[in-house]
Design a protein around this motif. Sequence first.
Motif, PDB file in Angstrom:
ATOM      1  N   GLY A  19     -32.319  -2.485 -23.686  1.00  0.00           N
ATOM      2  CA  GLY A  19     -33.197  -2.664 -24.445  1.00  0.00           C
ATOM      3  C   GLY A  19     -33.137  -2.969 -25.694  1.00  0.00           C
ATOM      4  O   GLY A  19     -33.461  -3.490 -26.478  1.00  0.00           O
ATOM      5  N   SER A  20     -32.013  -2.437 -26.433  1.00  0.00           N
ATOM      6  CA  SER A  20     -32.293  -2.788 -27.625  1.00  0.00           C
ATOM      7  C   SER A  20     -30.984  -4.231 -27.655  1.00  0.00           C
ATOM      8  O   SER A  20     -31.032  -4.352 -28.827  1.00  0.00           O
ATOM      9  N   ALA A  21     -29.757  -4.354 -26.611  1.00  0.00           N
ATOM     10  CA  ALA A  21     -28.899  -5.506 -26.509  1.00  0.00           C
ATOM     11  C   ALA A  21     -30.205  -6.517 -26.703  1.00  0.00           C
ATOM     12  O   ALA A  21     -29.844  -6.839 -27.151  1.00  0.00           O
ATOM     13  N   GLY A  23     -32.665  -8.829 -26.546  1.00  0.00           N
ATOM     14  CA  GLY A  23     -33.625  -8.611 -28.043  1.00  0.00           C
ATOM     15  C   GLY A  23     -34.257 -10.514 -29.069  1.00  0.00           C
ATOM     16  O   GLY A  23     -34.295 -11.062 -27.812  1.00  0.00           O
ATOM     17  N   LEU A  24     -34.484 -10.358 -29.206  1.00  0.00           N
ATOM     18  CA  LEU A  24     -34.987 -11.364 -30.370  1.00  0.00           C
ATOM     19  C   LEU A  24     -33.747 -12.832 -30.036  1.00  0.00           C
ATOM     20  O   LEU A  24     -33.906 -13.998 -30.084  1.00  0.00           O
ATOM     21  N   GLY A  25     -32.450 -12.003 -30.169  1.00  0.00           N
ATOM     22  CA  GLY A  25     -31.406 -12.644 -30.446  1.00  0.00           C
ATOM     23  C   GLY A  25     -31.044 -12.969 -28.944  1.00  0.00           C
ATOM     24  O   GLY A  25     -30.781 -14.197 -29.188  1.00  0.00           O
ATOM     25  N   ASN A  26     -31.677 -12.452 -27.515  1.00  0.00           N
ATOM     26  CA  ASN A  26     -30.994 -12.975 -26.415  1.00  0.00           C
ATOM     27  C   ASN A  26     -32.250 -14.187 -25.981  1.00  0.00           C
ATOM     28  O   ASN A  26     -31.919 -15.143 -26.015  1.00  0.00           O
ATOM     29  N   VAL A  27     -33.428 -14.234 -26.725  1.00  0.00           N
ATOM     30  CA  VAL A  27     -34.449 -15.426 -26.458  1.00  0.00           C
ATOM     31  C   VAL A  27     -35.012 -15.532 -27.188  1.00  0.00           C
ATOM     32  O   VAL A  27     -35.212 -17.039 -26.484  1.00  0.00           O
ATOM     33  N   PHE A 231     -22.014 -10.924 -30.638  1.00  0.00           N
ATOM     34  CA  PHE A 231     -22.008  -9.419 -31.470  1.00  0.00           C
ATOM     35  C   PHE A 231     -23.363  -9.086 -31.533  1.00  0.00           C
ATOM     36  O   PHE A 231     -23.843  -8.125 -31.123  1.00  0.00           O
ATOM     37  N   PHE A 232     -24.274  -9.795 -32.376  1.00  0.00           N
ATOM     38  CA  PHE A 232     -25.788  -9.933 -33.342  1.00  0.00           C
ATOM     39  C   PHE A 232     -25.945  -9.765 -31.350  1.00  0.00           C
ATOM     40  O   PHE A 232     -27.189  -8.778 -31.501  1.00  0.00           O
ATOM     41  N   SER A 233     -26.226 -10.288 -30.506  1.00  0.00           N
ATOM     42  CA  SER A 233     -26.832 -10.588 -29.019  1.00  0.00           C
ATOM     43  C   SER A 233     -26.642  -8.981 -28.351  1.00  0.00           C
ATOM     44  O   SER A 233     -27.326  -8.239 -27.584  1.00  0.00           O
ATOM     45  N   LEU A 234     -25.240  -8.516 -28.623  1.00  0.00           N
ATOM     46  CA  LEU A 234     -24.520  -6.681 -27.540  1.00  0.00           C
ATOM     47  C   LEU A 234     -25.405  -5.517 -28.981  1.00  0.00           C
ATOM     48  O   LEU A 234     -24.821  -4.834 -28.666  1.00  0.00           O
ATOM     49  N   SER A 235     -26.058  -6.157 -29.793  1.00  0.00           N
ATOM     50  CA  SER A 235     -26.200  -5.111 -30.689  1.00  0.00           C
ATOM     51  C   SER A 235     -24.666  -4.141 -31.822  1.00  0.00           C
ATOM     52  O   SER A 235     -24.806  -3.025 -31.814  1.00  0.00           O
ATOM     53  N   GLY A 239     -24.272   0.642 -35.656  1.00  0.00           N
ATOM     54  CA  GLY A 239     -24.795   1.849 -35.599  1.00  0.00           C
ATOM     55  C   GLY A 239     -25.421   2.001 -34.149  1.00  0.00           C
ATOM     56  O   GLY A 239     -25.313   3.260 -33.637  1.00  0.00           O
ATOM     57  N   ILE A 240     -26.004   1.546 -33.862  1.00  0.00           N
ATOM     58  CA  ILE A 240     -26.856   1.221 -32.522  1.00  0.00           C
ATOM     59  C   ILE A 240     -26.192   2.283 -31.551  1.00  0.00           C
ATOM     60  O   ILE A 240     -26.890   2.855 -30.789  1.00  0.00           O
ATOM     61  N   LEU A 241     -25.116   1.782 -31.272  1.00  0.00           N
ATOM     62  CA  LEU A 241     -24.794   1.911 -30.079  1.00  0.00           C
ATOM     63  C   LEU A 241     -23.750   2.949 -30.045  1.00  0.00           C
ATOM     64  O   LEU A 241     -23.844   4.176 -29.262  1.00  0.00           O
ATOM     65  N   SER A 331     -34.774   0.937 -31.533  1.00  0.00           N
ATOM     66  CA  SER A 331     -32.451   0.941 -31.197  1.00  0.00           C
ATOM     67  C   SER A 331     -32.686   1.170 -32.975  1.00  0.00           C
ATOM     68  O   SER A 331     -32.240   2.024 -33.542  1.00  0.00           O
ATOM     69  N   ILE A 332     -32.990  -0.075 -33.668  1.00  0.00           N
ATOM     70  CA  ILE A 332     -32.494   0.130 -35.156  1.00  0.00           C
ATOM     71  C   ILE A 332     -33.096   1.211 -36.403  1.00  0.00           C
ATOM     72  O   ILE A 332     -32.459   2.050 -36.742  1.00  0.00           O
ATOM     73  N   ALA A 333     -34.329   1.343 -35.491  1.00  0.00           N
ATOM     74  CA  ALA A 333     -35.104   2.278 -36.362  1.00  0.00           C
ATOM     75  C   ALA A 333     -34.090   3.817 -36.100  1.00  0.00           C
ATOM     76  O   ALA A 333     -34.340   4.933 -36.996  1.00  0.00           O
ATOM     77  N   LEU A 395     -22.284  -7.335 -43.985  1.00  0.00           N
ATOM     78  CA  LEU A 395     -22.623  -6.177 -43.165  1.00  0.00           C
ATOM     79  C   LEU A 395     -21.956  -5.597 -41.875  1.00  0.00           C
ATOM     80  O   LEU A 395     -21.088  -4.481 -41.340  1.00  0.00           O
ATOM     81  N   LEU A 396     -22.505  -6.071 -40.478  1.00  0.00           N
ATOM     82  CA  LEU A 396     -21.642  -6.087 -39.670  1.00  0.00           C
ATOM     83  C   LEU A 396     -20.718  -6.261 -39.111  1.00  0.00           C
ATOM     84  O   LEU A 396     -19.857  -5.631 -38.407  1.00  0.00           O
ATOM     85  N   PRO A 397     -20.135  -7.567 -39.774  1.00  0.00           N
ATOM     86  CA  PRO A 397     -18.348  -7.748 -39.690  1.00  0.00           C
ATOM     87  C   PRO A 397     -17.937  -6.337 -40.175  1.00  0.00           C
ATOM     88  O   PRO A 397     -16.986  -6.026 -39.297  1.00  0.00           O
TER      89      PRO A 397
HETATM   90  N1  PFF Z   1     -29.260  -7.314 -29.463  1.00  0.00           N
HETATM   91  C1  PFF Z   1     -30.817  -7.490 -30.203  1.00  0.00           C
HETATM   92  C2  PFF Z   1     -31.048  -8.714 -29.790  1.00  0.00           C
HETATM   93  O1  PFF Z   1     -30.202  -9.332 -30.189  1.00  0.00           O
HETATM   94  O2  PFF Z   1     -31.972  -8.920 -31.288  1.00  0.00           O
HETATM   95  C3  PFF Z   1     -31.253  -6.667 -31.536  1.00  0.00           C
HETATM   96  C4  PFF Z   1     -30.927  -6.308 -32.627  1.00  0.00           C
HETATM   97  C5  PFF Z   1     -29.963  -5.487 -33.058  1.00  0.00           C
HETATM   98  C6  PFF Z   1     -30.295  -8.056 -33.236  1.00  0.00           C
HETATM   99  C7  PFF Z   1     -29.607  -5.543 -34.496  1.00  0.00           C
HETATM  100  C8  PFF Z   1     -29.263  -8.128 -34.178  1.00  0.00           C
HETATM  101  C9  PFF Z   1     -29.572  -7.132 -35.400  1.00  0.00           C
HETATM  102  F1  PFF Z   1     -28.658  -7.079 -36.066  1.00  0.00           F
END
Ligand code: PFF
Length: 456
Positions: A19-21, A23-27, A231-235, A239-241, A331-333, A395-397
Amino acid sequence: MSSKREFASKIGLIAATVGSAIGLGNVWRFPAETQANGGAAFLLIYIACVLLLGVPVMLAEFSLGRSGRSDAIGAFRKLSPGKPWWLIGVVAVLASYLILCYYMVVAGWTLEYFWQSIAGGLFDGLPQTDGTPLRGFFSGKMESYIATDMAPLVFTFLMIAINIGVLLGGVQKGIERLSNVMMPMLFIILVAMCVLALSLPGAADGVAYFLNPDFSKIDASVVVNALGQAFFSLSLGMGILVTYASYYPADTKLGKTAITVALLSVGVAILMGLVIFPAVKSFGLDNENLRGATLVFVTLPEVFAQLPLPQLWAAMFFFLLLVAALTSTVSIAEVSIAMFQDRCHMSRRAATFTVMLPLFVLSAICSLSMGSWARYTIFGMNFFDLLDSFTTNWLLPIVAFGTCIYMGWFAPNGLLRTELSNGAPAANSTPVQKTVLFIIRYLAPVLIVAIVVFSL
Ligand code: PFF
């Protein structure tokens, strides 16, 4: 603590992590990136990045979380007390919170579109004549739903309130229960939409575009974008995972979990491509409009308007988007909530409100920056875009790099091996485990630095 901070079942922990992974990143981001980077060739590289790099980095985060059994900062402190590694956790919490501020606004738009689909507002005033271009009509709707002040603000606030409701329930009764119900629904809706899209006349062209690779289109920027998308789509890298893995029972098989999550996430992205490209090609809607907000909020309503029962398809699609957004926002919160619970010894309730109440102001600023505050810019970007690019490009990298270096080289001896083999002695490491270790130590850090340098 109001409820035990551990997932109650295997299905539940998979559903929550997936559910975390997903997200809007995939769809939303995935089809737009695929389009921008030349179609099927991008898909192949994206899948390779997920499996070769995404899964090992995910395993590094899982191992850190489950062995640290604490929030993203506490995990480093517990495993390496007195060392400054916990600062990576600080960046992770900061990154996740900044992302939450603008992700919540997009989540608010999905709620607004869902509401307008069921209430009928989205198709209100639709021109009836055949062949009339509908783009102008739906662009106008998007303007009035997203680029104004009041409506998006109200729906963003509603979305924050829904998140608070779920998060107050805690890990088992909030996050896990939500994911157990929502994730199967997401898959059912997606498959139904896929069947619909593939049965449209001319769908085969879209499928060919999406699945027949043209290797001449691959260059360094395609690879960089595919890795960023993976990376984005796997969260990863926020720190989420780490936080979710700290709720995994001790006997959870991390390797199996990571593969399952990665395959489901890729699967959803592929299904989404099989909805969008056939639908768009079938109606001859031109591809330059397959970009972020326009794709989801203009092009797809245009497709739905030409089908029987447009309201039903639109409601289904925006519900899917809403589910994807909601299970990701919680999951982000959770990263910050766990942090306040563990670092400041707050109750679940106090931590939830401490994290969520400021969002009413911060997300409001992001929301208004898409409306009448769009004229205020910093470095040529509004507040919303600034947060987005600062977090995803920097920040993510940093967090992903730091986590790999820590887990590969500096974590207590054999920690990663022990976690990956669920306690078996190091001498018995399998070739797969050795490969994962190699990727975490060498390949992933080098590639992450390469991405950052390349995108400068
Ligand atoms: N992995 C999720 C997505 O692809 O939408 C959620 C997500 C969390 C995306 C945090 C990006 C992010 F920076």
